[in-house]
Design a protein around this motif. Structure first.
Motif, short mmCIF file in Angstrom:
data_model
loop_
_atom_site.label_atom_id
_atom_site.label_comp_id
_atom_site.label_asym_id
_atom_site.label_seq_id
_atom_site.Cartn_x
_atom_site.Cartn_y
_atom_site.Cartn_z
N MET A 1 -3.69 -2.54 9.81
CA MET A 1 -3.90 -3.18 8.53
C MET A 1 -4.19 -2.13 7.45
SD MET A 1 -3.71 -6.10 7.38
CE MET A 1 -4.34 -7.49 6.59
N ARG A 2 -4.95 -1.11 7.82
CA ARG A 2 -5.29 -0.07 6.85
C ARG A 2 -4.05 0.71 6.41
NH1 ARG A 2 -10.36 3.40 7.99
NH2 ARG A 2 -11.26 1.95 6.54
N ARG A 3 -3.11 0.98 7.36
CA ARG A 3 -1.88 1.69 7.01
C ARG A 3 -1.04 0.87 6.04
NH1 ARG A 3 1.50 3.51 11.88
NH2 ARG A 3 2.80 4.22 10.19
N CYS A 4 -0.99 -0.45 6.27
CA CYS A 4 -0.21 -1.32 5.39
C CYS A 4 -0.81 -1.31 3.99
CB CYS A 4 -0.17 -2.73 5.94
SG CYS A 4 0.92 -3.81 5.01
N LEU A 5 -2.12 -1.38 3.91
CA LEU A 5 -2.78 -1.36 2.62
C LEU A 5 -2.57 -0.02 1.92
CD1 LEU A 5 -4.63 -2.81 0.63
CD2 LEU A 5 -6.57 -1.86 1.84
N MET A 6 -2.66 1.08 2.69
CA MET A 6 -2.43 2.41 2.11
C MET A 6 -0.99 2.54 1.61
SD MET A 6 -3.26 6.13 3.73
CE MET A 6 -1.93 6.14 4.89
N PHE A 7 -0.04 2.01 2.37
CA PHE A 7 1.35 2.06 1.93
C PHE A 7 1.54 1.26 0.65
CE2 PHE A 7 5.43 -0.09 1.68
CZ PHE A 7 6.25 1.01 1.54
N LEU A 8 0.99 0.05 0.63
CA LEU A 8 1.16 -0.79 -0.55
C LEU A 8 0.52 -0.18 -1.79
CD1 LEU A 8 0.66 -4.34 0.96
CD2 LEU A 8 2.78 -3.27 0.23
N VAL A 9 -0.61 0.50 -1.63
CA VAL A 9 -1.30 1.09 -2.78
C VAL A 9 -0.59 2.35 -3.28
CG1 VAL A 9 -3.43 2.24 -3.49
CG2 VAL A 9 -3.54 0.10 -2.24
N PHE A 10 -0.21 3.25 -2.36
CA PHE A 10 0.32 4.54 -2.78
C PHE A 10 1.83 4.57 -2.99
CE2 PHE A 10 -3.68 5.95 -0.75
CZ PHE A 10 -4.25 6.49 -1.89
N PHE A 11 2.58 3.83 -2.18
CA PHE A 11 4.04 3.91 -2.27
C PHE A 11 4.68 2.65 -2.83
CE2 PHE A 11 3.01 6.84 1.24
CZ PHE A 11 3.42 7.99 0.61
N GLY A 12 4.04 1.54 -2.69
CA GLY A 12 4.62 0.28 -3.14
C GLY A 12 4.87 0.22 -4.64
N PRO A 13 3.85 0.41 -5.48
CA PRO A 13 4.08 0.32 -6.93
C PRO A 13 5.06 1.35 -7.47
CG PRO A 13 1.76 0.04 -6.45
CD PRO A 13 2.42 0.44 -5.16
N PRO A 14 4.96 2.64 -7.11
CA PRO A 14 5.97 3.58 -7.62
C PRO A 14 7.38 3.24 -7.16
CG PRO A 14 4.10 4.80 -6.74
CD PRO A 14 3.92 3.37 -6.37
N GLY A 15 7.53 2.87 -5.90
CA GLY A 15 8.85 2.51 -5.39
C GLY A 15 9.41 1.28 -6.08
N ALA A 59 15.58 1.27 0.36
CA ALA A 59 15.52 1.68 1.77
C ALA A 59 14.16 2.23 2.13
CB ALA A 59 16.61 2.70 2.07
N VAL A 60 13.61 3.08 1.28
CA VAL A 60 12.30 3.67 1.55
C VAL A 60 11.21 2.60 1.53
CG1 VAL A 60 10.55 5.23 0.60
CG2 VAL A 60 12.92 5.98 0.81
N LEU A 61 11.28 1.68 0.58
CA LEU A 61 10.28 0.62 0.50
C LEU A 61 10.30 -0.28 1.73
CD1 LEU A 61 10.37 -0.54 -3.22
CD2 LEU A 61 8.41 0.37 -1.99
N VAL A 62 11.47 -0.72 2.13
CA VAL A 62 11.55 -1.63 3.28
C VAL A 62 11.13 -0.93 4.56
CG1 VAL A 62 13.13 -3.00 4.70
CG2 VAL A 62 13.21 -3.18 2.23
N PHE A 63 11.60 0.31 4.77
CA PHE A 63 11.21 1.01 5.99
C PHE A 63 9.70 1.28 5.99
CE2 PHE A 63 10.23 4.77 8.48
CZ PHE A 63 10.68 4.34 9.71
N GLY A 64 9.16 1.71 4.87
CA GLY A 64 7.72 1.97 4.80
C GLY A 64 6.90 0.73 5.05
N TYR A 65 7.33 -0.39 4.46
CA TYR A 65 6.61 -1.65 4.67
C TYR A 65 6.67 -2.07 6.14
CZ TYR A 65 5.60 -6.61 4.67
OH TYR A 65 5.09 -7.83 4.97
#
Length: 150
Positions: A1-15, A59-65
């Motif tokens: 859960m923490r990784r998903c939150l970290m991804f959404l905070v750091f990579f989600g909005p810029p992507g 592609a980066v957003l979907v794979f990261g998510y």
């Protein structure tokens, strides 16, 4: 859960911003071409670059998510607990194809791996297209007999 939150905070909005900006650029280019009474062309450098950037960021957003949501990471028991309600460590996991087996049940949905494979192919095509954009621009500048502006 923490990784998903970290991804959404750091990579989600810029992507997401890059994806939205590329989409806006494509729409603005098409509107400008239509107002000039020219057919929208995908073969000019600007749309090629915008489509490539949009494909690569998607592609980066979907794979990261998907990796953040379904990969066990450091705390595999919490991944199984969050997805299945069972506090157990995954028996096996892999990043490509993405797989996490908790208590004998695959928790990664069936659509994720085909979507990731398609997006990986799209990302490779986007990188190749981005490499071709300077060449297309140079060819376009050498043949300056364009009827409508780019």
């Amino acid at each position: 859960m923490r990784r998903c939150l970290m991804f959404l905070v750091f990579f989600g909005p810029p992507g997401a911003l890059v994806l939205i900006a590329a989409g806006y650029g494509l729409v603005a280019h098409a509107v400008r071409r239509i107002r000039q009474r020219c057919a929208p062309r995908l073969a000019s450098p600007r749309p090629l670059g915008l489509v490539s950037v949009a494909a690569l960021s998607a592609a980066v957003l979907v794979f990261g998510y998907a990796d953040a949501w379904y990969s066990p990471g450091l705390y595999g028991d919490k991944t199984c607990l969050a997805r299945m309600g069972v506090r157990a460590h995954p028996r096996s996991s892999g990043h490509f194809p993405l797989s996490t087996v908790c208590s004998g049940v695959e928790i990664v949905p069936a659509w994720v791996n085909p979507a990731l494979a398609a997006l990986a192919a799209l990302a490779v095509l986007a990188v190749l297209t981005l490499a071709a954009v300077p060449v297309a621009y140079a060819v376009r500048r050498l043949t300056a007999a364009a009827v409508c502006g780019g």
